[in-house]
Design a protein around this motif. Structure first.
Motif, PDB file in Angstrom:
ATOM      1  N   ALA A  83       1.148  -1.348   0.152  1.00 59.31           N
ATOM      2  CA  ALA A  83      -0.336  -0.653   0.069  1.00 59.31           C
ATOM      3  C   ALA A  83       0.781   1.126  -0.187  1.00 59.31           C
ATOM      4  CB  ALA A  83      -0.795  -0.280   1.112  1.00 59.31           C
ATOM      5  N   GLY A 130      -1.785  -0.256  -4.164  1.00 58.69           N
ATOM      6  CA  GLY A 130      -2.844  -0.984  -3.805  1.00 58.69           C
ATOM      7  C   GLY A 130      -3.867  -1.497  -4.627  1.00 58.69           C
ATOM      8  N   SER A 157      -5.904  -4.296   3.050  1.00 58.63           N
ATOM      9  CA  SER A 157      -6.499  -3.525   2.582  1.00 58.63           C
ATOM     10  C   SER A 157      -7.999  -3.287   1.408  1.00 58.63           C
ATOM     11  CB  SER A 157      -4.940  -2.709   1.268  1.00 58.63           C
ATOM     12  OG  SER A 157      -5.082  -4.306   0.650  1.00 58.63           O
ATOM     13  N   VAL A 191      -6.440   4.059  -1.710  1.00 61.51           N
ATOM     14  CA  VAL A 191      -6.175   2.537  -0.544  1.00 61.51           C
ATOM     15  C   VAL A 191      -6.609   3.032   0.843  1.00 61.51           C
ATOM     16  CG1 VAL A 191      -4.516   0.932  -0.116  1.00 61.51           C
ATOM     17  CG2 VAL A 191      -4.589   1.947  -2.346  1.00 61.51           C
ATOM     18  N   ALA A 204      -6.086   0.786   4.413  1.00 55.27           N
ATOM     19  CA  ALA A 204      -5.620  -0.656   5.093  1.00 55.27           C
ATOM     20  C   ALA A 204      -5.005  -0.603   6.241  1.00 55.27           C
ATOM     21  CB  ALA A 204      -4.364  -0.185   4.217  1.00 55.27           C
TER      22      ALA A 204
END
Length: 377
Positions: A235, A346, A271, A370, A372
């Protein structure tokens, strides 16, 4: 009578380790080193306290500094010595002004004592010798205010804001920073950074800079491609610039990649990707909700949000903080950190069993977020 009480207290503080150790848990780490020199008992108690202080902590700041330098450096100068752990790795993110202001350096008053005024040296003065520091500048910041894991995270698309996440030495976990440019990159350097041929690698936070320069996309793919074949969480995104760690870059303005490699069997990661069609509070909450299926423990876990500069309030019909609020609603006790950047890295990675990331081309996105989770055991 007073002498008797004083003498009993002195006896306890000189001989009863359980009492001394309990007292020292309320002492910031910097002061703990001073107390360790009192006697052998206090030294052993201080060592035990330091070993127990293995939870991640952070310093964050936002708002106007009132003309006295950027708000984050000033906050770090005030607060670093008051933390209750010994930082081994530090991740610093701040808006570009934190590093670009020529007349407001990190720890300005102390730099005058040194012949070097480089930003890396200034950062190092804040933290213990040998501390691994990754410092990056980004267009906007996502942070959780200091004080509690349950404080509502905030999105700062503009203005002064930043944070420093401090990772202590955690048993069974290895966190290392890396920095590659054209001159320093090779298959050997990937292995030395722990990014390949490392069966214990679990999470890589990856950040590219000068991403729109000719050759930058190809260079980034050289690093992402081997990672895309591993069973890890990847990520990150594209940032403005890097302050630390240093690298032998080809020339000023050259492109490169920095990041953190987190290894250890106790680490867990997951994620989700919020794509362009996620454009309302309801759809944002539904997207973040998918992270729950990974069953990541909330204790000693951090949330990361890497969003496009085109999202935020402009993407959500002038509503502020939509994605950060969605995260807090679903994970009320996990702090959230990240940035608004120039591209995202990601994918959906919410399966905790054997899982291979998609190919490198599908790991890079635009106009997305993204989100996560990283659990540190």
């Amino acid at each position: 009578m007073d002498l008797t009480i004083e003498s009993k207290a002195g006896y306890v503080l000189s001989n009863v380790a359980e009492v001394v150790e309990k007292i020292l848990t309320f002492v910031p780490t910097k002061s703990l080193f001073h107390t360790a020199s009192v006697c052998a008992l206090w030294r052993e108690c201080a060592r035990r306290v330091l070993r127990k202080q293995q939870n991640v902590t952070w310093i964050s700041a936002s708002g106007s500094s009132g003309g006295s330098g950027h708000v984050l450096p000033r906050k770090l100068d005030e607060e670093v010595e008051n933390v209750y752990l010994l930082p081994k790795t530090v991740l610093i993110m701040a808006d570009v002004d934190a590093f670009n202001q020529q007349d407001n350096h990190f720890l300005k008053k102390k730099v005058k004592k040194s012949s070097s005024s480089g930003k890396t040296d200034e950062l190092r003065k804040l933290f213990p010798k040998g501390c691994d520091i990754l410092g990056i500048a980004v267009p906007g910041i996502v942070l959780t205010p200091m004080g509690s894991h349950s404080n509502p995270p905030q999105e700062f698309e503009e203005g002064e804001a930043g944070f420093a996440i401090m990772f202590p030495n955690i048993d069974g976990i290895n966190i290392r920073s890396f920095h590659f440019c054209k001159r320093s990159f090779s298959s050997t350097s990937l292995e030395e950074a722990g990014l390949v041929n490392n069966p214990s690698l679990r999470v890589v936070l990856l950040f590219g800079y000068e991403a729109f320069k000719s050759g930058a996309a190809r260079f980034l793919n050289q690093i992402i491609e081997p990672l895309s074949k591993a069973n890890i969480l990847l990520a990150g995104g594209h940032i403005e610039s890097v302050t630390s760690p240093e690298s032998e870059c080809c020339n000023p303005g050259s492109y490169g990649v920095v990041g953190l490699a987190l290894s250890g069997s106790k680490i867990q990661g997951a994620s989700v990707l919020l794509e362009q069609d996620v454009n309302s509070e309801k759809t944002a909450e539904a997207a973040v909700q998918r992270l729950k299926s990974a069953n990541i423990p909330q204790h000693n876990t951090l949330g990361f949000m890497f969003a496009c500069v085109g999202r935020g309030r402009h993407h959500y019909n002038s509503k502020n903080n939509v994605e950060a609020d969605a995260f807090r609603k679903i994970f009320p006790n996990i702090p959230l950190f990240g940035f608004f950047g120039n591209g995202e890295i990601g994918c959906d990675k919410i399966v905790t069993e054997d899982y291979i990331l998609t190919d490198a081309e599908n790991l890079q996105h635009g106009y997305s977020t993204v989100m996560a989770l990283v659990h540190l055991g």
